[in-house]
Design an enzyme around this catalytic site. Structure first.
Site, PDB file in Angstrom:
ATOM      1  N   GLU A  89      -7.483  -3.546  -0.416  1.00 22.97           N
ATOM      2  CA  GLU A  89      -7.475  -2.167  -1.153  1.00 22.97           C
ATOM      3  C   GLU A  89      -6.701  -2.750  -2.932  1.00 22.97           C
ATOM      4  O   GLU A  89      -5.754  -3.916  -3.266  1.00 22.97           O
ATOM      5  CB  GLU A  89      -5.564  -1.263  -0.809  1.00 22.97           C
ATOM      6  CG  GLU A  89      -5.693  -1.390   0.389  1.00 22.97           C
ATOM      7  CD  GLU A  89      -4.700  -0.701   1.346  1.00 22.97           C
ATOM      8  OE1 GLU A  89      -3.954   0.095   0.805  1.00 22.97           O
ATOM      9  OE2 GLU A  89      -4.597  -0.560   2.398  1.00 22.97           O
ATOM     10  N   CYS A 323       1.045   0.624   1.092  1.00 21.60           N
ATOM     11  CA  CYS A 323       1.308  -0.853   1.746  1.00 21.60           C
ATOM     12  C   CYS A 323       0.163  -1.386   2.409  1.00 21.60           C
ATOM     13  O   CYS A 323       0.909  -1.182   4.261  1.00 21.60           O
ATOM     14  CB  CYS A 323       2.774  -0.763   2.843  1.00 21.60           C
ATOM     15  SG  CYS A 323       4.351  -0.109   1.539  1.00 21.60           S
TER      16      CYS A 323
END
Length: 352
Positions: A89, A323
């Site tokens: 990500e 996260c």
């Protein structure tokens, strides 16, 4: 692919250091080769020009956009495919910033983070780190890069330092706008000062209590909060950049009066600032995000007591993608929904 490997291949094709730097600059700044002051046909050797289409395609393939998740705050969380099918990500931040990942997974196992649930899967190469920046620059300008995405940069130090050096030279990014975030590996404080590009440093503090820090960050180096701040202060004085101390605010765990007293004792008068970030809720984990009013009051009181405190929100809260959640949902949504995570209840952790 590592940056050193790219350089070696260019040299094997007959590129000299000037040619090499020009091509790396074009790649990392996401600009056409024809855009420079010297056109390729008048500057690059014929052997290099002949290899450029294949090399460009290979570099662009190091990081490909799988999906983009825009947030109302102007950020966008990017799910990025790597060559071997793994995903990381990146986050486009407001004000031309970019958060990049340095590992697929993570070995630290922070209990409030989704990235480390499956441990470390593999390292991200220096080429793949830079490729995240090059990809982002096809979407919007990038003037700041923070190593706060998936992974612990200190556990991939050689690749991260190699990427930082290229970003701080050919990447046209100011050294203070390269931010290395770590839980506090002792090697970091020496290695980052040795190279030509000395980045700013962000240290994950999260608590002033040694026992609680061991609970929240179970596989982080066994540095106490005081030792971490002492090492950070020395780095700040040597580099000239204030330390950013990161504090993920967990409701009922690290937001009490005792923690505020501990923060003041640790950070008052230090060459640094406290970034307080209310927890980005993860449905699979038992931690709770405090209200914004509560977080704002904590930041105000710390500021009044002499600790420079900035209350920040994790970018893209409304897309529920922090996260490692984007990767987790894309990788194994069925397994994730059925998985039981063995961690202590939040109230027990707070009492450690």
């Amino acid at each position: 692919m590592q940056i050193s490997t790219i350089r070696q291949r260019l040299r094997a094709l007959g590129a000299n250091p000037q040619h090499e730097q020009r091509l790396l600059r074009d790649w990392i700044q996401a600009r056409p080769h024809e855009q420079g002051r010297r056109r390729p046909e008048n500057f690059l050797p014929q052997s290099v020009r002949a290899a450029l289409p294949a090399l460009d395609a290979e570099l662009q393939g190091l990081a490909r956009l799988r999906s983009s998740h825009p947030g109302e705050d102007g950020s966008a969380r990017l799910l990025v495919d790597l060559v071997d099918g793994q995903m990381v990500e990146s986050v486009l931040l407001p004000r031309d910033g970019l958060c990049v990942s340095s590992q697929v997974g993570c070995a630290v196992g922070c209990q409030f983070c989704m990235t480390g649930r499956d441990g470390l899967i593999r390292q991200v190469t220096s080429g793949e780190i830079v490729a995240q920046v090059a990809l982002a620059r096809t979407l919007r300008p990038v003037k700041k890069v923070v190593f706060m995405g998936m992974g612990e940069p200190a556990h991939n130090l050689d690749n991260v330092i190699e990427a930082i050096e290229l970003l701080g030279t050919a990447g046209n990014i100011g050294h203070k706008n390269l931010v290395f975030s770590t839980v506090g590996d002792p090697r970091v404080f020496e290695r980052l000062l040795e190279g030509p590009v000395k980045p700013a440093l962000a240290l994950s503090l999260h608590t002033s209590k040694p026992a609680l820090r061991e609970q929240l960050l179970p596989r982080a180096p066994r540095l106490t909060p005081q030792q971490l701040v002492d090492a950070g202060e020395a780095y700040a004085r040597a580099s000239g950049y204030p330390i950013q101390y990161q504090w993920t605010l967990l409701d009922g765990i690290n937001d009490g009066e005792d923690e505020l007293d501990g923060i003041v004792a640790l950070l008052k008068g230090k060459f640094g600032l406290l970034n307080m970030i209310p927890y980005n809720s993860v449905p699979e984990l038992p931690f709770i995000r405090p209200s914004w009013d509560k977080a704002r009051d904590i930041a105000r009181r710390l500021h009044q007591r002499g600790v420079l405190t900035k209350l920040r929100d994790s970018a893209g809260q409304d897309v529920d993608g922090g996260c490692g959640q984007l990767r987790a949902r894309a990788e194994a949504p069925i397994r994730l929904r059925g998985r039981k995570i063995a961690i202590q209840p939040a109230d027990k952790i707070a009492n450690q």
